[in-house]
Design an enzyme around this catalytic site. Structure first.
Site, PDB file in Angstrom:
ATOM      1  N   HIS A 212       0.838  -1.212   0.000  1.00 18.79           N
ATOM      2  CA  HIS A 212       0.000   0.000   0.000  1.00 18.79           C
ATOM      3  C   HIS A 212       0.861   1.246   0.000  1.00 18.79           C
ATOM      4  O   HIS A 212       1.880   1.321   0.683  1.00 18.79           O
ATOM      5  CB  HIS A 212      -1.058  -0.008   1.107  1.00 18.79           C
ATOM      6  CG  HIS A 212      -0.583   0.193   2.513  1.00 18.79           C
ATOM      7  ND1 HIS A 212      -0.444   1.435   3.083  1.00 18.79           N
ATOM      8  CD2 HIS A 212      -0.252  -0.689   3.478  1.00 18.79           C
ATOM      9  CE1 HIS A 212      -0.048   1.298   4.345  1.00 18.79           C
ATOM     10  NE2 HIS A 212       0.080   0.022   4.614  1.00 18.79           N
ATOM     11  N   ASP A 231       5.766   1.761   6.983  1.00 22.34           N
ATOM     12  CA  ASP A 231       4.345   1.432   6.732  1.00 22.34           C
ATOM     13  C   ASP A 231       3.751   2.395   5.720  1.00 22.34           C
ATOM     14  O   ASP A 231       3.295   3.460   6.069  1.00 22.34           O
ATOM     15  CB  ASP A 231       3.573   1.491   8.056  1.00 22.34           C
ATOM     16  CG  ASP A 231       2.128   1.079   7.915  1.00 22.34           C
ATOM     17  OD1 ASP A 231       1.743   0.585   6.852  1.00 22.34           O
ATOM     18  OD2 ASP A 231       1.370   1.275   8.889  1.00 22.34           O
ATOM     19  N   GLU A 269      -5.277   2.019   2.111  1.00 22.60           N
ATOM     20  CA  GLU A 269      -5.302   0.838   3.003  1.00 22.60           C
ATOM     21  C   GLU A 269      -5.653   1.290   4.412  1.00 22.60           C
ATOM     22  O   GLU A 269      -6.412   0.651   5.126  1.00 22.60           O
ATOM     23  CB  GLU A 269      -3.930   0.143   2.983  1.00 22.60           C
ATOM     24  CG  GLU A 269      -3.889  -1.178   3.744  1.00 22.60           C
ATOM     25  CD  GLU A 269      -3.432  -1.057   5.195  1.00 22.60           C
ATOM     26  OE1 GLU A 269      -3.427  -2.069   5.897  1.00 22.60           O
ATOM     27  OE2 GLU A 269      -3.084   0.065   5.638  1.00 22.60           O
ATOM     28  N   GLU A 270      -5.084   2.450   4.799  1.00 19.17           N
ATOM     29  CA  GLU A 270      -5.272   2.937   6.166  1.00 19.17           C
ATOM     30  C   GLU A 270      -6.713   3.386   6.433  1.00 19.17           C
ATOM     31  O   GLU A 270      -7.094   3.602   7.581  1.00 19.17           O
ATOM     32  CB  GLU A 270      -4.294   4.094   6.470  1.00 19.17           C
ATOM     33  CG  GLU A 270      -2.806   3.753   6.265  1.00 19.17           C
ATOM     34  CD  GLU A 270      -2.211   2.881   7.371  1.00 19.17           C
ATOM     35  OE1 GLU A 270      -2.945   2.491   8.289  1.00 19.17           O
ATOM     36  OE2 GLU A 270      -0.995   2.607   7.297  1.00 19.17           O
ATOM     37  N   ASP A 297       3.644  -5.517   3.537  1.00 22.01           N
ATOM     38  CA  ASP A 297       3.334  -4.265   4.229  1.00 22.01           C
ATOM     39  C   ASP A 297       4.267  -4.229   5.434  1.00 22.01           C
ATOM     40  O   ASP A 297       4.057  -4.978   6.398  1.00 22.01           O
ATOM     41  CB  ASP A 297       1.849  -4.308   4.629  1.00 22.01           C
ATOM     42  CG  ASP A 297       1.408  -3.070   5.388  1.00 22.01           C
ATOM     43  OD1 ASP A 297       2.252  -2.209   5.690  1.00 22.01           O
ATOM     44  OD2 ASP A 297       0.199  -2.970   5.695  1.00 22.01           O
ATOM     45  N   HIS A 379       2.508   4.833  11.964  1.00 25.82           N
ATOM     46  CA  HIS A 379       1.338   5.718  12.154  1.00 25.82           C
ATOM     47  C   HIS A 379       1.693   6.967  12.953  1.00 25.82           C
ATOM     48  O   HIS A 379       0.816   7.582  13.556  1.00 25.82           O
ATOM     49  CB  HIS A 379       0.171   4.968  12.836  1.00 25.82           C
ATOM     50  CG  HIS A 379      -0.254   3.737  12.102  1.00 25.82           C
ATOM     51  ND1 HIS A 379      -0.783   2.624  12.719  1.00 25.82           N
ATOM     52  CD2 HIS A 379      -0.228   3.444  10.766  1.00 25.82           C
ATOM     53  CE1 HIS A 379      -1.061   1.697  11.816  1.00 25.82           C
ATOM     54  NE2 HIS A 379      -0.730   2.168  10.624  1.00 25.82           N
TER      55      HIS A 379
HETATM   56  N1  BES Z   1       0.916  -2.092   8.338  1.00 23.47           N
HETATM   57  C1  BES Z   1      -0.264  -2.052   9.128  1.00 23.47           C
HETATM   58  C2  BES Z   1      -0.573  -3.420   9.731  1.00 23.47           C
HETATM   59  C3  BES Z   1       0.341  -3.730  10.877  1.00 23.47           C
HETATM   60  C4  BES Z   1       0.208  -3.040  12.057  1.00 23.47           C
HETATM   61  C5  BES Z   1       1.317  -4.678  10.770  1.00 23.47           C
HETATM   62  C6  BES Z   1       1.076  -3.294  13.122  1.00 23.47           C
HETATM   63  C7  BES Z   1       2.190  -4.928  11.830  1.00 23.47           C
HETATM   64  C8  BES Z   1       2.064  -4.236  13.001  1.00 23.47           C
HETATM   65  C9  BES Z   1      -1.444  -1.574   8.291  1.00 23.47           C
HETATM   66  O1  BES Z   1      -1.108  -0.494   7.475  1.00 23.47           O
HETATM   67  C10 BES Z   1      -2.537  -1.115   9.219  1.00 23.47           C
HETATM   68  O2  BES Z   1      -2.373  -0.143   9.882  1.00 23.47           O
HETATM   69  N2  BES Z   1      -3.641  -1.866   9.249  1.00 23.47           N
HETATM   70  C11 BES Z   1      -4.760  -1.582  10.098  1.00 23.47           C
HETATM   71  C12 BES Z   1      -6.006  -2.237   9.587  1.00 23.47           C
HETATM   72  C13 BES Z   1      -6.665  -1.510   8.448  1.00 23.47           C
HETATM   73  C14 BES Z   1      -7.737  -2.358   7.863  1.00 23.47           C
HETATM   74  C15 BES Z   1      -7.317  -0.238   8.857  1.00 23.47           C
HETATM   75  C16 BES Z   1      -4.489  -2.132  11.481  1.00 23.47           C
HETATM   76  O3  BES Z   1      -3.713  -3.084  11.611  1.00 23.47           O
HETATM   77  O4  BES Z   1      -5.100  -1.647  12.428  1.00 23.47           O
HETATM   78 ZN    ZN Z   2      -0.698   1.112   8.736  1.00 28.77          ZN
END
Ligand code: BES
Ligand code: ZN
Length: 414
Positions: A212, A231, A269-270, A297, A379
Site C-alpha cells: 500500500h 508502513d 489501506e489505512e 506491508d 502511524h
Molecule cells: N501495516 C499495518 C498493519 C500492521 C500493524 C502490521 C502493526 C504490523 C504491526 C497496516 O497499514 C494497518 O495499519 N492496518 C490496520 C487495519 C486496516 C484495515 C485499517 C491495522 O492493523 O489496524
Molecule cells: Zn498502517
C-alpha cells in the site's frame, strides 16, 4: 424541553471524557443518530456494522481492524440481507457500548485450490537478477516517497505522492511500454489512485504482488505529518525495485511470464483497505482469475528482533491467508533467502491481502518479522527511513523476484 437539556448535557459530559482522561480511546462511537452512520464495515468474516466516518478513526485508535465495504454493498442491500439492523430510536444508546453489530451466518467465497510448484526451477536465472539489486537506489526513492508531508489518501500530498510513484513506474517500464501496461485506478470519494502495472502472460490468470502506497498519522491524519517509511513505504519500494529487475530481464528477453504478472500499489489501506477492496471486487465482478496474491506491508524494521536477541527473519502471517500459498512461499524462502521465516498472526483485515481473500483469491502476507517485533513507530511522525535495515529490505526483494518468477512461469496450476 427538559429532556432535551439533559440529553445535551449528557452529550457534553460523555464527549469531554477523553479530554479529561487524556485518553482518546475512551471516546465512544458516534453518540447520536444525526451523526451519519453511512459506512458499512466488516469486522470479522461474520460481523458487519454501520458506523460514521469519524468512528473509523476511533476504531483505528482502539486497534480494531476492519474492512470498509460501503462501495461494494449498498446500505439498503445490507439491511435486506440482514447484515446490519436498521437504526432505531435507541441506536445512540447502543453505540455508547459498541453494540449494534450483529453476527450473521456468512457464506464466504470459496477459495479455489491450485497446484503450486513443489520445487523451484529457475534458481540460476533468478539469482542472476539479484546482482542488480540496488539498495542505494531504493534508499533514494524511499527518501523522496517519505518526503511528501503525508501520503494520507484524503490529502493533497497523498494524491501528489501517487502521481510521483506513477511517473517512476512509467520510467521503469519505458523500454517495454508497447507490451507492459500501467493503469491508474481511480476510486470513488478520494483523489489518491491505486496503480497497476501488468506484464501480460500467455494466459490471463494473474499473479499479483501488492503493497500500500498511503500512510497515515493516526493522531490527526488530515493535518499531521506521516512519513510512513516502513508502513508501507518499505513495501512500496520493495515492489518497485522488484519490478525494475523483472522488467530489465523481460527487456533482455531473458524472461516472459506464462501467467500474467501484476504489481499493485494500493491507495487508502489505512482507511480500511478501501483501494484494494475496490480493485479485487472489480476483478471478481469481471470474472478475473488470480492464482496467488502476495502482500508486503512493512519490510524494513529489524530493531525489534535485534533487541529481543532474535535472529533476523520474515514474519509469515498464517491467519486469514492461504495455507497452500504459504507453503509455496516457505519453499521460495528456503531456496532463495539467507534468513528464515517465523510464523505469526495479524488478525482479520490487517492489510490488503485480506481484500484478495475476501473476493475469493488465495493470498499471503509477508512482513518484516513476527508481529511482536514489528516497528512500533508506525502511524506517527517517527516512522522514518533512518530506522530501516536495507539488508532486510533486500531479502524481501529477493523473495519477491523469486516468487514472481517461479509462480508466473508455473503451468498446470489448475
Ligand atoms: N501495516 C499495518 C498493519 C500492521 C500493524 C502490521 C502493526 C504490523 C504491526 C497496516 O497499514 C494497518 O495499519 N492496518 C490496520 C487495519 C486496516 C484495515 C485499517 C491495522 O492493523 O489496524
Ligand atoms: Zn498502517
Amino acid at each position: 424541553m427538559r429532556l432535551l437539556i439533559i440529553f445535551a448535557l449528557l452529550s457534553c459530559i460523555v464527549n469531554s471524557l477523553p479530554l479529561l482522561f487524556q485518553d482518546w480511546s475512551f471516546q465512544p462511537l458516534s453518540l447520536f443518530n444525526f451523526v451519519k452512520k453511512d459506512r458499512l464495515i466488516k469486522l470479522s468474516p461474520t460481523i458487519y456494522q454501520l458506523i460514521s466516518e469519524d468512528d473509523k478513526l476511533k476504531l483505528r485508535k482502539k486497534n480494531i481492524k476492519f474492512m470498509d465495504i460501503t462501495e461494494q454493498i449498498p446500505i439498503e442491500e445490507a439491511y435486506e440481507r440482514g447484515l446490519v439492523n436498521k437504526p432505531n430510536a435507541f441506536s445512540w444508546f447502543d453505540s455508547l457500548f459498541f453494540i449494534g453489530s450483529k453476527q450473521v451466518t456468512h457464506l464466504s467465497k470459496q477459495i479455489p485450490v491450485y497446484n503450486y510448484p513443489k520445487t523451484t526451477k529457475y534458481n540460476s536465472e533468478v539469482k542472476e537478477l539479484y546482482k542488480n539489486i540496488d539498495t542505494d537506489l531504493m534508499f533514494k526513492k524511499l527518501s523522496k516517497f517519505t518526503s511528501f508531508f503525508s501520503r494520507y489518501y484524503k490529502s493533497e500530498s497523498g494524491a501528489q505522492s501517487a502521481e510521483w510513484l506513477y511517473n517512476e513506474l512509467e520510467k521503469i517500464i519505458k523500454p517495454v511500454n508497447d507490451k507492459v501496461n500501467i493503469t491508474k485506478i481511480h476510486h470513488n470519494g478520494w483523489d489518491q489512485f491505486s496503480i497497476i502495472v501488468s506484464i501480460p502472460g500467455e494466459i490471463e490468470d494473474k499473479v499479483v504482488i501488492g503493497a500500500h502506497q498511503d500512510s497515515a498519522n493516526l493522531i490527526l491524519p488530515s493535518v499531521m505529518r506521516a512519513p510512513g517509511a516502513d508502513d508501507d513505504g518499505s513495501g512500496s519500494i520493495t515492489t518497485l525495485e522488484s519490478l525494475r529487475l523483472i522488467i530489465d530481464s523481460y527487456n533482455k528477453n531473458l524472461y516472459k511470464p506464462y501467467n500474467t504478472l501484476e504489481f499493485h500499489w494500493y491507495s487508502a489501506e489505512e482507511g480500511g483497505l478501501l483501494g484494494s477492496v475496490d480493485v479485487f471486487s472489480r476483478y471478481s465482478n469481471a470474472g478475473e482469475v488470480v492464482v496467488g496474491m502476495l502482500q508486503q506491508d512493512m519490510t524494513g524494521y529489524t530493531q525489534g528482533s535485534i533487541d529481543a536477541n532474535v535472529e533476523p527473519h520474515f514474519g509469515l502471517i498464517n491467519d486469514y491467508t492461504s495455507i497452500d500459498l504459504n507453503n509455496f512461499i516457505k519453499l521460495i524462502i528456503k531456496s532463495y533467502n539467507s534468513i528464515p521465516y517465523h510464523e505469526s498472526q495479524c488478525g482479520y483485515a490487517c492489510s490488503d491481502h485480506a481484500s484478495a481473500l475476501e473476493n475469493g483469491y488465495p493470498s499471503a502476507f509477508l512482513i518484516e518479522s513476527e508481529m511482536k517485533y514489528t516497528n512500533k513507530y508506525i502511524h506517527s511522525t517517527l516512522d522514518t527511513i533512518d530506522r530501516l535495515d536495507w539488508d532486510h529490505i533486500k531479502e524481501h526483494v529477493k523473495l519477491t523476484v523469486a516468487f514472481a518468477f517461479e509462480l508466473s512461469l508455473a503451468k498446470e496450476l489448475h
